[in-house]
Design a protein around this motif. Structure first.
Motif, PDB file in Angstrom:
ATOM      1  N   ARG A   4     -11.953  10.138   1.923  1.00 21.05           N
ATOM      2  CA  ARG A   4     -11.618  11.091   2.971  1.00 21.05           C
ATOM      3  C   ARG A   4     -10.528  10.544   3.896  1.00 21.05           C
ATOM      4  NH1 ARG A   4     -15.435  12.099   7.604  1.00 21.05           N
ATOM      5  NH2 ARG A   4     -14.235  13.488   8.854  1.00 21.05           N
ATOM      6  N   LYS A   5     -10.529   9.255   4.163  1.00 20.92           N
ATOM      7  CA  LYS A   5      -9.541   8.668   5.053  1.00 20.92           C
ATOM      8  C   LYS A   5      -8.171   8.522   4.394  1.00 20.92           C
ATOM      9  CE  LYS A   5     -12.643   6.239   8.044  1.00 20.92           C
ATOM     10  NZ  LYS A   5     -12.820   5.091   8.889  1.00 20.92           N
ATOM     11  N   ARG A   6      -8.119   8.516   3.077  1.00 20.89           N
ATOM     12  CA  ARG A   6      -6.861   8.344   2.367  1.00 20.89           C
ATOM     13  C   ARG A   6      -6.349   9.639   1.767  1.00 20.89           C
ATOM     14  NH1 ARG A   6      -8.018   4.204  -1.959  1.00 20.89           N
ATOM     15  NH2 ARG A   6     -10.106   5.020  -1.788  1.00 20.89           N
ATOM     16  N   GLU A   7      -6.961  10.726   2.088  1.00 13.70           N
ATOM     17  CA  GLU A   7      -6.607  11.999   1.471  1.00 13.70           C
ATOM     18  C   GLU A   7      -5.154  12.391   1.728  1.00 13.70           C
ATOM     19  OE1 GLU A   7      -8.285  16.291   2.333  1.00 13.70           O
ATOM     20  OE2 GLU A   7      -9.796  14.984   1.433  1.00 13.70           O
ATOM     21  N   TYR A   8      -4.621  12.047   2.878  1.00 11.49           N
ATOM     22  CA  TYR A   8      -3.254  12.423   3.207  1.00 11.49           C
ATOM     23  C   TYR A   8      -2.228  11.736   2.295  1.00 11.49           C
ATOM     24  CZ  TYR A   8      -2.609   7.964   5.618  1.00 11.49           C
ATOM     25  OH  TYR A   8      -2.505   6.638   5.932  1.00 11.49           O
TER      26      TYR A   8
END
Length: 171
Positions: A4-8
């Motif tokens: 979720r934190k690396r989705e970008y």
């Protein structure tokens, strides 16, 4: 690191020259003049609020060492000013528009944090006034402390109102 934190990172693609190019959502300022005006006003408001808070910290009022209800809100104000300055610097570094992950990390939480800083400055000023009343000792320097923190609160409230008034177009 969670997914979720690396989705970008999925919004970046490898370009022909081997670098990375952003292909995700861009939040565009309505005009370059609006961006310049907002950043100028934000820096002036933050500098004024920081000057008020730092000056208040140098005023020798007995409540700063004796009353936690004065000291803790003051420390919150200083922390929020540092946080807001870092976020405005991040906004200033985004030249062509705000990438979606930058918008979500800067513009979405910034008004809330500015309100917390405003309330904390007001709480510290009211705490100092309460300390003066409870101790029944008049200290003219305490009035300067109160005035400076109310000035910082007013500047943070202005910046919050200005930040809430910004509108972006999505591309």
């Amino acid at each position: 690191m969670s997914r979720r934190k690396r989705e970008y990172l999925d919004d970046y693609v490898i370009s022909e020259d081997g670098g990375y190019e952003y292909q995700g959502t861009l939040w565009q300022w309505n005009s370059p003049e609006e961006r310049t005006a907002f950043l100028r006003e934000a820096w002036v408001a933050l500098a004024g609020a920081a000057a008020c808070a730092i000056a208040a910290g140098f005023i020798p009022v007995s409540a700063m060492g004796n009353a936690v209800y004065v000291l803790l809100p003051y420390l919150v104000v200083v922390g929020i000013l540092l946080f807001a300055a870092i976020r405005v610097a991040k906004l200033a570094s985004e030249k062509k528009g705000l990438r979606d992950h930058v918008y979500q990390k800067v513009m979405v939480p910034l008004p809330g944090w500015l309100m917390v800083g405003c309330v904390a400055a007001f709480a510290s000023a009211v705490g100092e006034l309460l300390y003066l009343i409870l101790e029944a000792r008049f200290n003219p320097l305490a009035l300067a402390y109160i005035a400076l923190l109310l000035g910082a609160a007013a500047l943070l409230a202005y910046l919050r109102r200005r930040t809430n008034g910004l509108r972006f177009t999505v591309s």
